[in-house]
Design a protein around this motif. Structure first.
Motif, PDB file in Angstrom:
ATOM      1  N   CYS A  94       0.965  -1.191  -0.013  1.00 48.71           N
ATOM      2  CA  CYS A  94      -0.050   0.204  -0.013  1.00 48.71           C
ATOM      3  C   CYS A  94       0.801   1.214  -0.308  1.00 48.71           C
ATOM      4  CB  CYS A  94      -1.045  -0.056   1.352  1.00 48.71           C
ATOM      5  SG  CYS A  94      -1.987   1.401   0.994  1.00 48.71           S
ATOM      6  N   LEU A  95       0.590   2.237  -0.747  1.00 48.30           N
ATOM      7  CA  LEU A  95       1.326   3.563  -0.765  1.00 48.30           C
ATOM      8  C   LEU A  95       0.590   4.630  -0.288  1.00 48.30           C
ATOM      9  CD1 LEU A  95       2.783   3.075  -4.504  1.00 48.30           C
ATOM     10  CD2 LEU A  95       3.660   2.568  -2.477  1.00 48.30           C
ATOM     11  N   VAL A  96      -0.672   4.699   0.121  1.00 49.14           N
ATOM     12  CA  VAL A  96      -1.319   5.553   0.383  1.00 49.14           C
ATOM     13  C   VAL A  96      -1.916   5.414   2.209  1.00 49.14           C
ATOM     14  CG1 VAL A  96      -2.187   6.291  -1.845  1.00 49.14           C
ATOM     15  CG2 VAL A  96      -3.472   4.551  -0.412  1.00 49.14           C
ATOM     16  N   GLN A  97      -2.237   6.793   2.534  1.00 49.21           N
ATOM     17  CA  GLN A  97      -2.790   6.493   3.816  1.00 49.21           C
ATOM     18  C   GLN A  97      -4.178   7.356   3.992  1.00 49.21           C
ATOM     19  OE1 GLN A  97       0.441   8.947   5.179  1.00 49.21           O
ATOM     20  NE2 GLN A  97       1.531   7.197   5.373  1.00 49.21           N
ATOM     21  N   PRO A  98      -4.850   6.778   4.783  1.00 49.14           N
ATOM     22  CA  PRO A  98      -6.429   7.316   5.071  1.00 49.14           C
ATOM     23  C   PRO A  98      -6.129   8.874   5.262  1.00 49.14           C
ATOM     24  CG  PRO A  98      -5.989   5.435   6.761  1.00 49.14           C
ATOM     25  CD  PRO A  98      -4.681   5.848   6.189  1.00 49.14           C
ATOM     26  N   GLY A  99      -7.069   9.302   4.797  1.00 45.44           N
ATOM     27  CA  GLY A  99      -7.260  10.731   4.677  1.00 45.44           C
ATOM     28  C   GLY A  99      -6.422  11.653   3.525  1.00 45.44           C
ATOM     29  N   GLN A 100      -5.744  10.615   2.979  1.00 48.57           N
ATOM     30  CA  GLN A 100      -4.842  11.345   1.530  1.00 48.57           C
ATOM     31  C   GLN A 100      -5.880  11.470   0.413  1.00 48.57           C
ATOM     32  OE1 GLN A 100      -1.218   8.950   0.931  1.00 48.57           O
ATOM     33  NE2 GLN A 100      -1.001   9.729  -1.133  1.00 48.57           N
TER      34      GLN A 100
ATOM     35  N   GLY B 146     -10.514  11.222  -5.499  1.00 50.15           N
ATOM     36  CA  GLY B 146     -11.400  11.318  -3.993  1.00 50.15           C
ATOM     37  C   GLY B 146     -10.438  11.210  -2.927  1.00 50.15           C
ATOM     38  N   THR B 147     -10.849  10.847  -1.828  1.00 47.11           N
ATOM     39  CA  THR B 147     -10.211  10.774  -0.660  1.00 47.11           C
ATOM     40  C   THR B 147     -10.064   9.217  -0.185  1.00 47.11           C
ATOM     41  OG1 THR B 147     -11.167  12.935  -0.076  1.00 47.11           O
ATOM     42  CG2 THR B 147     -10.030  11.753   1.772  1.00 47.11           C
ATOM     43  N   VAL B 148      -8.940   8.970   0.232  1.00 46.23           N
ATOM     44  CA  VAL B 148      -8.774   7.705   0.980  1.00 46.23           C
ATOM     45  C   VAL B 148      -9.503   7.648   2.209  1.00 46.23           C
ATOM     46  CG1 VAL B 148      -7.265   5.849   1.622  1.00 46.23           C
ATOM     47  CG2 VAL B 148      -6.816   6.985  -0.409  1.00 46.23           C
ATOM     48  N   VAL B 149     -10.586   6.878   2.709  1.00 49.06           N
ATOM     49  CA  VAL B 149     -11.030   6.943   3.930  1.00 49.06           C
ATOM     50  C   VAL B 149     -10.631   5.934   4.641  1.00 49.06           C
ATOM     51  CG1 VAL B 149     -13.340   8.403   3.434  1.00 49.06           C
ATOM     52  CG2 VAL B 149     -13.128   5.818   2.915  1.00 49.06           C
ATOM     53  N   GLU B 150     -10.453   4.752   4.295  1.00 50.84           N
ATOM     54  CA  GLU B 150      -9.652   3.853   5.209  1.00 50.84           C
ATOM     55  C   GLU B 150      -9.074   2.506   4.496  1.00 50.84           C
ATOM     56  OE1 GLU B 150     -12.528   1.322   7.535  1.00 50.84           O
ATOM     57  OE2 GLU B 150     -14.042   1.402   5.862  1.00 50.84           O
ATOM     58  N   ILE B 151      -8.068   1.926   5.100  1.00 52.15           N
ATOM     59  CA  ILE B 151      -7.488   0.576   4.774  1.00 52.15           C
ATOM     60  C   ILE B 151      -7.862  -0.229   5.502  1.00 52.15           C
ATOM     61  CG2 ILE B 151      -5.358  -0.187   3.995  1.00 52.15           C
ATOM     62  CD1 ILE B 151      -4.511   2.754   3.648  1.00 52.15           C
TER      63      ILE B 151
ATOM     64  N   VAL C 204      -8.119  -0.608  -0.168  1.00 52.64           N
ATOM     65  CA  VAL C 204      -8.032   0.684   0.065  1.00 52.64           C
ATOM     66  C   VAL C 204      -9.792   1.181  -0.463  1.00 52.64           C
ATOM     67  CG1 VAL C 204      -7.228   2.916  -0.744  1.00 52.64           C
ATOM     68  CG2 VAL C 204      -5.644   0.905  -0.710  1.00 52.64           C
ATOM     69  N   VAL C 205     -10.378   1.897   0.693  1.00 51.42           N
ATOM     70  CA  VAL C 205     -11.558   2.685   0.299  1.00 51.42           C
ATOM     71  C   VAL C 205     -11.324   3.886  -0.271  1.00 51.42           C
ATOM     72  CG1 VAL C 205     -13.870   2.798   1.210  1.00 51.42           C
ATOM     73  CG2 VAL C 205     -12.477   0.883   1.806  1.00 51.42           C
ATOM     74  N   ILE C 206     -11.883   4.224  -1.105  1.00 56.06           N
ATOM     75  CA  ILE C 206     -12.101   5.616  -1.914  1.00 56.06           C
ATOM     76  C   ILE C 206     -13.204   6.322  -1.850  1.00 56.06           C
ATOM     77  CG2 ILE C 206     -11.338   6.921  -3.710  1.00 56.06           C
ATOM     78  CD1 ILE C 206      -8.987   5.095  -4.379  1.00 56.06           C
ATOM     79  N   GLU C 207     -13.457   7.527  -1.135  1.00 57.23           N
ATOM     80  CA  GLU C 207     -14.704   8.238  -1.499  1.00 57.23           C
ATOM     81  C   GLU C 207     -14.513   9.169  -2.645  1.00 57.23           C
ATOM     82  OE1 GLU C 207     -17.314   8.610   2.319  1.00 57.23           O
ATOM     83  OE2 GLU C 207     -16.427  10.655   1.742  1.00 57.23           O
ATOM     84  N   PRO C 208     -15.204   8.984  -3.865  1.00 57.24           N
ATOM     85  CA  PRO C 208     -14.979   9.696  -4.858  1.00 57.24           C
ATOM     86  C   PRO C 208     -15.533  11.009  -4.529  1.00 57.24           C
ATOM     87  CG  PRO C 208     -16.150   7.567  -5.316  1.00 57.24           C
ATOM     88  CD  PRO C 208     -16.261   7.891  -4.054  1.00 57.24           C
TER      89      PRO C 208
END
Ligand code: SF4
Ligand code: SF4
Ligand code: SF4
Ligand code: SF4
Lengths: 546, 183
Positions: free
Chosen positions: A49-55, A80-85, A101-105
């Motif tokens: 994984c290369l992203v963090q929540p909130g990114q 969008g925003t990564v809301v959680e992993i 990785v959960v993304i909110e568009p």
């Protein structure tokens, strides 16, 4: 022109049910409220994984880096925003969860900077690495990384592009070829150049006349290295070995691959994805999914990867009596355990099943050894023997009967008059055999480690004994020599006026000697590199001590 | 008569020498039966069988000192394989040696660990890393689940955690057979 077509052995003709979903054009599915993008895209490897929540992420941004030889990159399908992993169920028969990785568009669908690749002016390896970073895998279902399948660029004479789409109900490749024929052909050309093949054969089952016409029209200017070949409709003509047999006449021996005979096979969807990646710089972010079965609006949808199945199904509107959902086709697909499962690169179809369309299987009867399964098996196996041995858990025998050549096509179970769920037995036997191999490896490793530990304990004991013996000898020598022992061992220049200094020098010399006596034995015969490394560390330590 | 005798003796000497040579030249290292038994044993190295490891137990079986049903980690399947190999009757796992359990691995609560190194010394496969007065931890892929490190820990910070199913280790279930009499 290829002179004639060949037949493969066996095969069945189930009712095709293609017309339900093939009539309407591909519709772009709307953005779902959340995208769930699994980091594990296949059973073979999980991306880092290369992203963090909130990114915040942009469409096409790298969110997972492929690990290992079979890894490919994972991208954000929209901005969008990564809301959680977190762990979510994956599209696998087990229904087990995998980190996603959960993304909110944000609704803007804003692209990251991307540029096409001039693949003719870069090295072949750079082009393969580019495909890997674009996340291109086989889109026919198995999801094998395309850059690996492209091999080393030699030894392949014929490239087969698989547009057979032999499973009932599924029409995503059909619509793709009808509407985006030029893109498929462009992708096929790229693949041909990268793999170094002489010719391309695109096999399409003859129950898709529109697709054949569209592809032929698009191919008219391409030249004679590429040919569109209608093949007879017979399940599983889209199996890799079967399609190769039909088009080229090459019979691939059990346990061998097409590449061993100079043929490699890619799906039409893969070819189109390669075109988008190379000529538009777009990583693999969406695919076409057939929604069909017991639904109000069957059809094909262009779906962002990571769209949960339940959000997608709303578009088709499953009818009230739907009792289960199948991902893939009715012959080889899996029953979905949860509708939270996201669409992944290999998801070609979701079928809503009702008892009327797919009646529950009648209870199985004993095998009567009629041999119908053996006549239907396209892999030239003896399904009833495999069944007997799998059922008896005699796994050694199943392997003698080439269990691992079974492609789980389901032809045998389809024709079996006793309605035995034969494929379930083969899957059971295969996974048991894999588990055994894993256990065996683990126990071999444990044996080695146990033996090494015993050896190590032995060695430590010996070293300790040697140390004690040396000390004893020293004491004895001291007693014999009286007080001059220190001087005899190490003669540092001792001046009489400083007896204290002399004592210290003697102690130092003793310590030095002792240290030499207990040098650990594992520093003998080191390789030059290790020695160099040790020297370097010693030098550093010296500097610190100063 | 004499020539016949001489010839026979000559042949006997030559063949004897050849056999003697072969027995030295092609000597089998180790005891093949022990190796075969050891290959069946699970290599957990837990000592529940009453021997200090799987190899010694294999040796004991081959010497006829131990029965084949003393290894709980190997379970019923292991006993069946041993019975097949040795041509003996299958018998259920002996109660006094323990019960078959799902595979677990050790887990050290790193907050509690005082760095006494006792668990390192107990581990038969060197699956624990740590040093005196430092935190210790288990390298789970190497842990055989033998539980030998649990008892020595003075602060009881080691627990056995069952190994969960992952996508790699998941197995298809045996199909449920529903046989119906043919009407
Ligand atoms: S078709 Fe069914 S009944 Fe006939 S031999 Fe095969 S498994 Fe047996
Ligand atoms: S499922 Fe396997 S055994 Fe059955 S017909 Fe297909 S390839 Fe043959
Ligand atoms: S009980 Fe089984 S696993 Fe444990 S040491 Fe004995 S043989 Fe090995
Ligand atoms: S870590 Fe503990 S349970 Fe695991 S192998 Fe070592 S001693 Fe046995």
């Amino acid at each position: 022109m290829i002179a004639r077509l060949f037949n493969f052995r066996g095969g069945v003709k189930p009712v095709s049910h293609k017309n339900e979903s093939s009539a309407t054009p591909i519709v772009k599915a709307p953005l779902p409220p959340r995208l769930v993008i699994p980091l594990r895209q296949s059973i073979r490897s999980t991306a880092r994984c290369l992203v963090q929540p909130g990114q915040r992420v942009l469409k096409g941004e790298h969110i997972g880096e492929g690990e290992g030889p079979l890894g490919t990159s994972v991208h954000a399908s929209t901005s969008g925003t990564v809301v959680e992993i977190a762990s979510f169920p994956m599209a696998h028969a087990s229904g087990l969860e995998t980190p996603s990785v959960v993304i909110e568009p944000d609704g803007e669908d804003r692209w990251i900077d991307h540029a096409p690749l001039d693949y003719r002016n870069v090295s072949r390896n750079a082009a393969l690495a580019y495909l890997r970073n674009s996340g291109i895998v086989g889109m026919g279902g198995a999801g094998f990384p395309t850059h690996v399948k492209l091999g080393n660029g030699s030894g392949i004479d014929t490239l087969v592009i698989n547009g057979a789409e032999c499973e009932p109900w599924i029409t995503c490749d059909d619509r793709l070829m009808r509407e985006r024929a030029a893109e498929v052909l462009s992708g096929a050309t790229i693949l041909r150049e990268l793999i170094g093949a002489r010719r391309v054969l695109i096999g399409i089952e003859d129950n898709k006349p529109e697709a054949i016409t569209a592809m032929r029209a698009a191919a008219s200017g391409v030249g004679d290295t590429l040919e569109i070949v209608p093949v007879p409709t017979l399940y599983p003509a889209g199996g890799e070995k079967q399609l190769i047999r039909v088009l080229t006449g090459i019979e691939i021996a059990q346990g061998k691959l097409g590449a061993d005979f100079g043929v490699q096979c890619f799906n039409v969807g893969t070819a189109q994805a390669v075109h988008r990646a190379i000529h538009h710089g777009e990583p693999l972010l969406s695919r076409i999914v057939t929604l069909t079965g017991n639904v109000a609006h069957p059809g094909n949808y262009e779906v962002l990867l990571g769209t949960p199945v339940d959000a997608l199904l709303k578009l088709a509107g499953p009818k009230a009596d739907t009792d289960r959902y199948i991902m893939g086709g009715p012959m080889m697909g899996i029953d979905l355990q949860s509708l939270k499962v996201p669409v992944v690169k290999g998801t070609n179809c979701v079928i809503s099943a009702s008892p009327a369309l797919f009646p529950p299987p009648p209870p199985e009867l004993p095998c009567i050894r009629c041999g119908a399964c053996a006549r239907a098996c396209p892999a030239d196996l003896q399904p009833f023997e495999l069944y007997w041995f799998s059922r008896a858990k005699n796994f050694g025998k199943t392997q003698e009967y080439h269990l691992f050549d079974c492609i789980e096509c389901g032809c045998c179970a389809f024709v079996c008059p006793s309605r035995i769920p034969l494929v379930d037995y083969y899957r059971f036997a295969k996974s048991e055999i894999w588990a055994r191999e894993r256990d065996l490896k683990a126990s071999d490793q444990a044996r080695d480690r146990f033996e090494f530990r015993n050896f190590r304990q032995e060695r430590e004991k010996e070293e300790k004994a040697a140390k004690l013996a040396a000390k004893a000898a020293e004491t004895r020598a001291k007693l014999a020599d009286g007080t001059s022992a220190g001087a005899a061992e190490a003669p540092p220049p001792v001046s009489d006026e400083d007896p204290k200094k002399a004592l210290i020098a003697a102690a130092l010399a003793r310590a030095k000697q002792q240290k030499a006596a207990v040098t650990p034995q594992n520093t003998e015969d080191l390789s030059p590199e290790t020695q160099a490394e040790i020297d370097e560390i010693e030098a550093r330590r010296e500097k610190l001590n100063d | 008569m004499l020539t016949a005798l001489l010839i026979m003796t000559g042949i006997a000497i030559v063949l004897g020498a050849a056999l003697g040579y072969a027995s030295i030249r092609f000597k089998v290292e180790g005891d093949p039966l022990v190796e075969k038994i050891d290959a069946i044993l699970p290599q957990t190295q837990c000592g529940q069988c009453g021997y200090p490891g799987c190899k010694p137990y294999a040796q004991a079986i081959s010497n006829g000192e131990a029965d084949i049903n003393q290894c709980p980690p190997g379970g019923e399947e292991g006993i069946r394989k041993l019975a097949d190999l040795l041509g003996r009757e299958f018998k259920p796992l002996s109660e006094e040696h323990g019960h078959e359990k799902p595979k677990s691995v050790a887990f050290i609560n790193e907050q509690l660990c005082i760095g006494c190194t006792l668990c390192i010394q107990a581990c038969p496969v060197d699956a624990i890393v740590g040093a005196a007065k430092q935190m210790h931890t288990v390298v789970s892929p190497l842990c055989t689940g033998c539980e030998l490190c649990v008892a020595p820990c003075p602060v009881d910070c080691i627990a056995m955690v069952p190994v969960g199913e992952t996508v790699e280790t998941w197995k298809w279930k045996y199909p449920v057979i529903e046989l119906r009499p043919a009407a």
